[in-house]
Design a protein around this motif. Structure first.
Motif, mmCIF file in Angstrom:
data_model
loop_
_atom_site.group_PDB
_atom_site.id
_atom_site.type_symbol
_atom_site.label_atom_id
_atom_site.label_comp_id
_atom_site.label_asym_id
_atom_site.label_seq_id
_atom_site.Cartn_x
_atom_site.Cartn_y
_atom_site.Cartn_z
ATOM 1 N N THR A 139 33.914 8.383 -54.498
ATOM 2 C CA THR A 139 33.416 10.036 -53.084
ATOM 3 C C THR A 139 34.255 11.469 -53.778
ATOM 4 O O THR A 139 35.401 11.514 -52.413
ATOM 5 N N VAL A 173 32.737 5.129 -49.733
ATOM 6 C CA VAL A 173 33.819 4.482 -49.187
ATOM 7 C C VAL A 173 33.937 2.798 -48.190
ATOM 8 O O VAL A 173 35.487 2.803 -48.102
ATOM 9 N N ASP A 516 39.344 10.557 -50.760
ATOM 10 C CA ASP A 516 38.631 10.159 -49.693
ATOM 11 C C ASP A 516 39.191 10.321 -48.339
ATOM 12 O O ASP A 516 39.666 9.536 -47.769
#
Length: 560
Positions: A139, A173, A516
């Protein structure tokens, strides 16, 4: 209706391109607020909306799209560097070393898994696409930008690596959060016990935070000695903000002589208080330090805002507040955190300095430090663009690497990032005021990010559906999940079993090493304390730096 057709379809029309970006960004940001299973993808949805409009043929002049993409990337990484610069080097101190080494382990294993899959698939996925998948799996959007910029150096004309990024990102995620949950069960973690341990550490291991005590001078060896001599004898930092002598309370300075029976109001680090008390005398509570009838002049406590650029980088010792103005500094608040007012602490624009002294003296000091809030409302544009200029020049310098036919350049991502970190930390030495309000930094950062994501999405949209549906899209998703999941589980178990890292700190470490924010939000939601945020902020600067640099180097080394 020719004007409407021109607005919607003319790729060389400025109005068309601006309208296209406005649509992609606004719709993407709105969709990014929608939560799936309690998790939102945030502004990353701008990329997916850009891909969608690109698929339906809405695009723009390629050179204009590339310019907006590169400018957005520069703005984004530069603002990140300014934010993390002040804490980048301090994050390696004390317990931060272990956490940062674990974060380096995660970054290294992410790359190792990606390369292992690349060789195992025997070239089915090209190395540029594998790097795109890697950036999506962890990410990290700046890494994607750095990889794209490196490909431009190599005149790459293959498929858009944003395709791999977009395939890997959503499950990336989810994989990060899933790894947090799995580590909890593998290591049989009791959340209540972890929370109690965090609380116990906070109670038993005080950090260098301001702590006030009142002492009575009882050590006869100190009779007739100056306050400066006592500080030198003790070899510990403390500030005597007020002293009670001969029936009066007044502000001492370095030359104030102490006598047995004097009362002192001291500010020091909490873990130094016992040693200071043992050296000077017992703690007392028989003096009302706020009583004005015992003072030569009424004294006040005030927070003064540092807004004068000439003060930036000066130490408290250089300012001579006590001897020149008759006031004492007891603490400095920086970015919401109270710091102990040691003589070697360097002031920065934006600091809030707590002072004790007579009203008129504090007013004089306020004039010296600035104390004008309006000055902080204006971003320091000069520092930003001077830094960007230096970053681009630095990123364009060829660096010879043994074994490589062509020199490596840090490019438009690596150069501005390194320069922004350096001026964020050391800018005061060259008279650069790099302070920007958090809201201004976030605004510039978000604008740069959405411009970059929209550009990448629009350019990748034309071939995206064909690649995902008729190509290797599902393979990209699987590869991305493995790159995300395997390193986090390995390092998470090692951190827990070998280094005994608290679980709440560990999940903050995982979120920070993958840079993230959704994972950090989940960590904060289940913790109820600040441990995840501490872990995240400790490793985030180094992890972000490594993600950007390694993405670029992988392209240059493997695809060059």
């Amino acid at each position: 209706m020719n004007w409407l057709q021109d607005l919607l379809t003319n790729p060389n029309s400025i109005a068309h391109i601006v309208a296209l970006y406005a649509f992609v960004i606004s719709v993407g940001v709105l969709l990014g607020k929608i939560k799936f299973f309690g998790i939102s993808l945030g502004v990353t949805f701008v990329l997916f909306v850009g891909i969608l409009v690109g698929h339906f043929g809405f695009t723009g002049n390629t050179s204009i799209l590339s310019f907006i993409q590169d400018f957005g990337l520069i703005l984004f990484v530069f603002c990140i560097g300014l934010q993390v610069g002040p804490s980048f080097f301090s994050s390696f101190k004390k317990g931060g070393i272990t956490l940062n080494l674990l974060a380096v382990g995660i970054v290294t294993l992410n790359i190792a898994v990606a390369l292992a899959l690349y060789f195992a698939l025997q070239g089915r996925v090209e190395i540029p696409m594998m790097v795109g998948i890697l950036c999506g799996a962890v990410t990290n959007t700046p890494g994607l930008g750095a990889a794209n910029e490196a490909l431009q150096q190599l005149h790459y004309d293959g498929p858009e690596i944003a395709t791999g990024y977009a395939c890997a990102y959503p499950l990336g995620v989810m994989g990060i959060i899933l790894s947090m949950i799995l580590i909890r069960y593998i290591c049989r973690i009791n959340l209540n016990r972890e929370a109690e341990e965090i609380q116990r550490e906070e109670d038993e291991n005080p950090h260098l935070k301001p702590y006030t005590i009142s002492l009575k001078v009882q050590n006869e060896a100190l009779d007739g000695k100056s306050l400066l001599q006592v500080q030198n004898f003790l070899a510990r930092n403390f500030v005597c903000s007020r002293i009670y002598q001969n029936g009066h309370i007044h502000i001492p300075n370095a030359n104030t002589l102490l006598h047995v029976g004097d009362r002192m109001f001291i500010v020091c680090a909490e873990d130094d208080s016992e040693a200071i008390s043992a050296f000077i005398g017992p703690k007392i509570d028989d003096v009302d330090w706020q009583a004005t009838d015992k003072q030569d002049k009424p004294m006040v406590s005030r927070r003064i805002l540092v807004t004068q650029p000439s003060i930036n980088g000066k130490t408290l010792g250089e300012m001579h507040f006590s001897s020149m103005y008759g006031v004492n500094v007891t603490r400095v608040n920086r970015s919401g955190m109270d710091l102990f007012a040691a003589r070697n602490l360097r002031l920065q624009v934006g600091d809030r300095v707590m002072m004790v002294g007579p009203q008129d003296a504090i007013e004089r000091v306020a004039g010296v430090l600035g104390n004008q809030l309006k000055r902080l409302d204006h971003p320091n544009i000069v520092a930003i663009f001077v830094g960007i200029l230096c970053g681009i020049i630095f990123g364009s310098l060829p660096i010879a690497v043994p074994g490589m036919p062509t020199p490596v350049k840090l490019g438009l991502a690596g150069g501005p990032l390194i320069i922004s970190i350096l001026i964020g930390r050391f800018g005061y030495k060259v008279k650069l005021v790099t302070y920007t309000t958090m809201s201004a930094n976030l605004m510039l950062r978000e604008v740069g990010l959405v411009l970059f994501l929209a550009s990448v999405g629009i350019k990748a949209g034309g071939n995206f559906v064909q690649t995902v549906v008729g190509g290797d899209g599902l393979l990209y998703v699987l590869i991305g999940f493995l790159i995300t999941f395997i390193p986090l589980i390995i390092i998470g178990v090692v951190a827990r079993w070998h280094h005994r890292v608290n679980y709440y700190t560990l999940i903050g470490l995982i979120a920070g090493s993958t840079t993230d924010p959704p994972a950090l939000a989940y960590s904060n939601q289940i913790s109820g304390n600040d441990a995840p945020a501490v872990g995240y902020s400790t490793v985030y600067p180094l992890a972000m730096f490594l993600r950007i640099l390694t993405a670029q180097l992988l392209i240059l080394l493997m695809a060059g």
